[in-house]
Design a protein around this motif. Structure first.
Motif, short mmCIF file in Angstrom:
data_model
loop_
_atom_site.label_atom_id
_atom_site.label_comp_id
_atom_site.label_asym_id
_atom_site.label_seq_id
_atom_site.Cartn_x
_atom_site.Cartn_y
_atom_site.Cartn_z
N ARG A 81 0.83 -1.22 0.00
CA ARG A 81 0.00 0.00 0.00
C ARG A 81 0.86 1.25 0.00
NH1 ARG A 81 -2.87 3.30 3.74
NH2 ARG A 81 -1.91 2.24 5.53
N PHE A 82 1.84 1.30 0.89
CA PHE A 82 2.71 2.48 0.94
C PHE A 82 3.61 2.57 -0.30
CE2 PHE A 82 2.15 2.11 5.71
CZ PHE A 82 1.35 3.23 5.81
N GLY A 83 3.99 1.40 -0.82
CA GLY A 83 4.82 1.40 -2.03
C GLY A 83 4.09 1.98 -3.22
N GLU A 84 2.79 1.65 -3.36
CA GLU A 84 1.99 2.21 -4.45
C GLU A 84 1.85 3.72 -4.33
OE1 GLU A 84 -1.62 0.06 -4.23
OE2 GLU A 84 -0.86 -1.70 -5.32
N LYS A 85 1.64 4.19 -3.11
CA LYS A 85 1.54 5.64 -2.90
C LYS A 85 2.87 6.33 -3.19
CE LYS A 85 -2.21 5.61 0.49
NZ LYS A 85 -2.62 6.02 1.87
N LEU A 86 3.96 5.66 -2.77
CA LEU A 86 5.29 6.24 -3.03
C LEU A 86 5.56 6.30 -4.53
CD1 LEU A 86 7.92 7.23 -1.75
CD2 LEU A 86 8.73 4.86 -1.73
N HIS A 87 5.14 5.28 -5.25
CA HIS A 87 5.30 5.28 -6.71
C HIS A 87 4.50 6.40 -7.35
CE1 HIS A 87 4.29 3.93 -10.84
NE2 HIS A 87 5.58 3.63 -10.86
N HIS A 88 3.27 6.62 -6.84
CA HIS A 88 2.42 7.69 -7.38
C HIS A 88 3.08 9.05 -7.19
CE1 HIS A 88 -1.18 10.02 -8.30
NE2 HIS A 88 -0.98 10.69 -7.17
N GLU A 89 3.59 9.32 -6.00
CA GLU A 89 4.22 10.61 -5.72
C GLU A 89 5.51 10.79 -6.51
OE1 GLU A 89 2.98 13.11 -4.17
OE2 GLU A 89 1.20 12.07 -3.43
N SER A 90 6.29 9.73 -6.65
CA SER A 90 7.53 9.84 -7.43
C SER A 90 7.23 10.08 -8.90
CB SER A 90 8.37 8.57 -7.26
OG SER A 90 7.70 7.43 -7.76
N THR A 91 6.17 9.46 -9.41
CA THR A 91 5.76 9.70 -10.79
C THR A 91 5.32 11.14 -10.98
OG1 THR A 91 5.04 7.40 -11.02
CG2 THR A 91 4.18 8.98 -12.62
N ARG A 92 4.56 11.64 -10.02
CA ARG A 92 4.11 13.03 -10.07
C ARG A 92 5.30 13.98 -10.04
NH1 ARG A 92 0.57 15.94 -5.32
NH2 ARG A 92 0.61 18.04 -6.19
N LEU A 93 6.29 13.70 -9.19
CA LEU A 93 7.48 14.55 -9.11
C LEU A 93 8.26 14.51 -10.42
CD1 LEU A 93 9.39 16.32 -7.43
CD2 LEU A 93 10.50 14.22 -6.62
N GLY A 94 8.38 13.32 -11.00
CA GLY A 94 9.09 13.20 -12.27
C GLY A 94 8.39 13.97 -13.37
N ALA A 95 7.06 13.90 -13.41
CA ALA A 95 6.31 14.64 -14.43
C ALA A 95 6.49 16.14 -14.27
CB ALA A 95 4.82 14.27 -14.34
#
Length: 396
Positions: free
Chosen positions: A184-198
């Protein structure tokens, strides 16, 4: 300065003096041949003053205006043939001390479209005469304000995903023994990292478009290829939003520019229309030749954008619905990028919107020269007017 450098400077000055004198003499000879009187040095100086982009005023010891140019009136240095009080105070100081005096001549109150920041300097000319020069720094002040706002906005936008990633990382470490929590936390971390990269990617793109880097050499770009590639990029978003994206038939139109940038701009418009529209809401893409311009339009069926927001949606980080934009993960840079892509191709982006009906964004770019003024075949036209009500969107 060495003796040799001094000698070179003197020689250069003498040569320039000879050339200037020769040029003036030649001008006088020509004017005499044409029956015209040669301008005197004072006349040439007056022309120089009147053609200056800065406001210039020469005053006497009693504050009387002897010479001033139109720009002095525009900058408020002279009003109704009266010298600005601050300028006269500075001139008095300059006459008394013999030293230049800097002065702020910015408007004291709202003056409509007058300059916002005017700086000047008063200097003594000797014999009881002084000159005041005013320079309009409004554009520099506005650019600096824009830069400060941009840095503040970028800092805020970067802080949100970075802070979230730090908290999620801590939570992930604490839940190391719980596979479900780790996922669960890994998916959220992936979402935020993707947003930061974008966000970082779009900041770099926007920086290049605004002149940090030169655009590639323009090539002939097929509009149909741009539309097809952009549609391919938003397939997943359309499926997730249960949206139906329709388009008109191939047009055969061409423009001169950069294929990748045009695809990025159109993808941003399509993503906005899909993400910020109700599930199942239709989105359409159309292209047409209108005079010298190729118009590529994206239409949604949202509730529309209020008139007071229609110009601001192209600003960096501006969002009509901030809460909704946070949920969708938008960067707030999508429409700013579209605007600059169009501008760098010699065109513009237009917005038609009506509350309760929907919106149409149209990228207008000069057509390839061979295609101008020709009849487009198989096109359904550009600015399609939406028909159904739904939810609006602001910026991706």
């Amino acid at each position: 300065m060495t003796p040799l450098e001094t000698l070179a400077l003197v020689a250069a000055t003498a040569i320039i003096g000879v050339l200037v004198g020769y040029t003036i003499a030649r001008m006088r000879d020509r004017r005499r041949e044409n029956g015209q009187a040669a301008p005197s040095v004072s006349e040439l100086l007056l022309r120089l003053v009147h053609s200056s982009h800065n406001g210039i005023v020469v005053v006497g010891s009693l504050g009387e205006i002897l010479v001033h140019n139109p720009r002095a009136d525009e900058l408020g240095l002279v009003r109704n043939d009266q010298l600005d009080g601050r300028a006269w105070h500075a001139a008095e100081q300059a006459l008394e001390t013999g030293k230049p005096v800097e002065i702020d001549l910015s408007p004291l109150g709202g003056r409509g479209r007058q300059p916002e920041a005017v700086l000047g300097e008063a200097a003594s000319l000797g014999e009881g005469f002084a000159v005041i020069e005013a320079v309009d720094h409004s554009e520099a002040v506005r650019l600096e304000a824009t830069r400060r706002d941009f840095v503040a906005n970028v800092s805020h936008e970067l802080k949100t995903p970075v802070g979230a990633m730090a908290l999620l990382t801590e939570a992930l470490l604490d839940a190391a023994d719980d596979p479900d929590e780790v996922r669960r936390f890994g998916e959220k971390l992936h979402h935020e990292s993707t947003r930061l990269g974008a966000l970082v990617t779009e900041l770099i793109a926007l920086s290049r478009l605004q002149g940090a880097e030169k655009l590639p050499e323009p090539t002939v770009v097929e509009v149909d290829a741009v539309v097809n590639e952009a549609l391919g990029r938003v397939t997943h978003a359309a499926e997730a939003g249960e949206s139906t994206v329709t388009t008109d038939s191939d047009s055969g139109l061409r423009v001169e520019g950069d294929h990748t940038l045009l695809v990025t701009a159109l993808t941003n418009l399509l993503t906005n229309a899909i993400v910020y529209s109700p599930p199942g809401s239709p989105v359409s893409v159309s292209r047409r030749l209108a005079g010298d311009l190729v118009e590529i339009s994206v239409t949604d069926r949202g509730i529309g954008i209020a008139e007071e927001d229609q110009q601001r949606v192209f600003e960096r980080f501006y969002r009509v619905d901030k809460a909704r934009s946070r949920v969708t993960g938008g960067t707030g840079l999508g429409l700013a990028i579209v605007k600059h892509v169009a501008a760098n191709h010699g065109g513009e982006v237009r917005l038609w919107s009506r509350p309760g009906t929907g919106s149409t964004f149209t990228i207008c770019i000069p057509a390839h020269q061979e295609d101008r003024y020709t009849q487009q075949r198989g096109s359904s036209g550009g600015n399609v007017r939406p028909a159904a009500a739904g939810e609006s969107r602001s910026d991706n």
